[in-house]
Design a protein around this motif. Structure first.
Motif, PDB file in Angstrom:
ATOM      1  N   VAL A  24       0.856  -1.180   0.000  1.00 35.72           N
ATOM      2  CA  VAL A  24       0.000   0.000   0.000  1.00 35.72           C
ATOM      3  C   VAL A  24       0.898   1.238   0.000  1.00 35.72           C
ATOM      4  N   TRP A  25       0.775   2.030  -1.045  1.00 37.27           N
ATOM      5  CA  TRP A  25       1.516   3.275  -1.164  1.00 37.27           C
ATOM      6  C   TRP A  25       0.747   4.388  -0.468  1.00 37.27           C
ATOM      7  N   LEU A  26       1.472   5.371   0.080  1.00 36.28           N
ATOM      8  CA  LEU A  26       0.843   6.531   0.702  1.00 36.28           C
ATOM      9  C   LEU A  26       1.280   7.773  -0.058  1.00 36.28           C
ATOM     10  N   PHE A  27       0.295   8.496  -0.623  1.00 38.31           N
ATOM     11  CA  PHE A  27       0.583   9.709  -1.377  1.00 38.31           C
ATOM     12  C   PHE A  27      -0.017  10.924  -0.666  1.00 38.31           C
ATOM     13  N   SER A  28       0.833  11.886  -0.371  1.00 38.99           N
ATOM     14  CA  SER A  28       0.354  13.150   0.195  1.00 38.99           C
ATOM     15  C   SER A  28       0.648  14.309  -0.748  1.00 38.99           C
ATOM     16  N   SER A  29       1.006  13.997  -1.997  1.00 39.89           N
ATOM     17  CA  SER A  29       1.346  15.026  -2.976  1.00 39.89           C
ATOM     18  C   SER A  29       1.045  14.513  -4.376  1.00 39.89           C
ATOM     19  N   SER A  30       0.319  15.314  -5.166  1.00 38.35           N
ATOM     20  CA  SER A  30       0.081  14.944  -6.566  1.00 38.35           C
ATOM     21  C   SER A  30       1.389  14.930  -7.350  1.00 38.35           C
ATOM     22  N   GLU A  31       2.285  15.834  -7.003  1.00 39.12           N
ATOM     23  CA  GLU A  31       3.556  15.897  -7.706  1.00 39.12           C
ATOM     24  C   GLU A  31       4.356  14.617  -7.513  1.00 39.12           C
ATOM     25  N   ALA A  32       4.262  14.014  -6.337  1.00 40.01           N
ATOM     26  CA  ALA A  32       4.965  12.762  -6.086  1.00 40.01           C
ATOM     27  C   ALA A  32       4.472  11.660  -7.018  1.00 40.01           C
ATOM     28  N   VAL A  33       3.166  11.630  -7.269  1.00 39.93           N
ATOM     29  CA  VAL A  33       2.609  10.631  -8.184  1.00 39.93           C
ATOM     30  C   VAL A  33       3.142  10.863  -9.592  1.00 39.93           C
ATOM     31  N   HIS A  34       3.185  12.122 -10.026  1.00 40.72           N
ATOM     32  CA  HIS A  34       3.711  12.433 -11.359  1.00 40.72           C
ATOM     33  C   HIS A  34       5.179  12.036 -11.475  1.00 40.72           C
ATOM     34  N   HIS A  35       5.963  12.325 -10.447  1.00 40.70           N
ATOM     35  CA  HIS A  35       7.376  11.963 -10.486  1.00 40.70           C
ATOM     36  C   HIS A  35       7.552  10.451 -10.612  1.00 40.70           C
ATOM     37  N   LEU A  36       6.737   9.706  -9.871  1.00 40.24           N
ATOM     38  CA  LEU A  36       6.832   8.252  -9.912  1.00 40.24           C
ATOM     39  C   LEU A  36       6.514   7.724 -11.306  1.00 40.24           C
ATOM     40  N   ALA A  37       5.425   8.222 -11.877  1.00 36.97           N
ATOM     41  CA  ALA A  37       5.025   7.752 -13.199  1.00 36.97           C
ATOM     42  C   ALA A  37       6.018   8.161 -14.281  1.00 36.97           C
ATOM     43  N   ALA A  38       6.718   9.296 -14.075  1.00 35.78           N
ATOM     44  CA  ALA A  38       7.640   9.798 -15.095  1.00 35.78           C
ATOM     45  C   ALA A  38       9.053   9.264 -14.947  1.00 35.78           C
ATOM     46  N   MET A  39       9.338   8.543 -13.871  1.00 41.09           N
ATOM     47  CA  MET A  39      10.698   8.054 -13.639  1.00 41.09           C
ATOM     48  C   MET A  39      11.121   7.109 -14.766  1.00 41.09           C
TER      49      MET A  39
END
Length: 202
Positions: free
Chosen positions: A133-148
């Motif tokens: 289970v991932w914990l996201f407190s930032s939309s930018e973090a999700v974008h960074h993950l997907a763009a890695m």
């Protein structure tokens, strides 16, 4: 230790506004009197700019000035693959502007995409489908993950996450995450959401 330093007394009419308890605690630790801090109540549905505006928006802001401190996106290419995101502070500045208040911005920290070691990349690949289970407190973090670059080709439809804001929930789902549970950002609520998720997964 910031709390132990001597500070000049603050002007009594100077207000400090915090979108959540973490920022409020940091202000208190820096010597700001609690009576000069405005923040959403602890039982608020969210700790964000909208919740803060509910607290302070009815005041007379005509002719006043506000300084918004914020993060800026790194310019060294580390985060260039993530799109520019409209933050709650941008929304908040528009509310103040419409109320006749002058707004200034000051960048006080820099956001960059993480640089992961190979073992971290491998762990993330496994966690995309093993019930983690991932914990996201930032939309930018999700974008960074997907763009890695190292994670290109990963199918996130089996991934599970907890998001602490409706905007983050929408971002994760748009990025292909298969199951995203929304939670208030308070620790107790996140833990309750995690327990509920785990009971349904196993």
């Amino acid at each position: 230790n910031v709390a132990s330093k001597e500070f000049e007394p603050l002007p009594p009419n100077l207000r400090f506004m915090a979108p959540g308890p973490g920022t409020a605690a940091a202000l208190l630790a820096a010597g700001v009197p609690s009576g000069q801090i405005d923040t959403p109540p602890l039982d608020a549905d969210q700790f964000d700019s909208e919740a803060l505006w509910k607290r302070v928006g009815q005041r007379d802001w005509q002719g006043r000035r506000v300084l918004i401190v914020r993060g800026v996106t790194g310019q060294d290419g580390q985060s260039s693959q993530a799109p520019a995101l409209s933050s709650g502070r941008d929304w908040l500045s528009r509310q103040w502007g419409a109320a006749g208040c002058g707004v200034d911005f000051l960048g006080v920290y820099e956001r960059r995409a993480p640089v992961w070691r190979p073992e971290q990349v491998q762990r993330a690949r496994l966690a995309s489908a093993d019930g983690s289970v991932w914990l996201f407190s930032s939309s930018e973090a999700v974008h960074h993950l997907a763009a890695m670059p190292a994670l290109q080709g990963v199918d996130w439809h089996r991934a599970v996450a907890i998001a602490t804001h409706p905007r983050i929930t929408a971002t994760a789902r748009n990025m292909g995450w298969g199951r995203v549970a929304e939670s208030r950002p308070a620790l107790a609520d996140i833990l309750n959401t995690l327990v509920s998720l785990q009971s349904s997964l196993f």
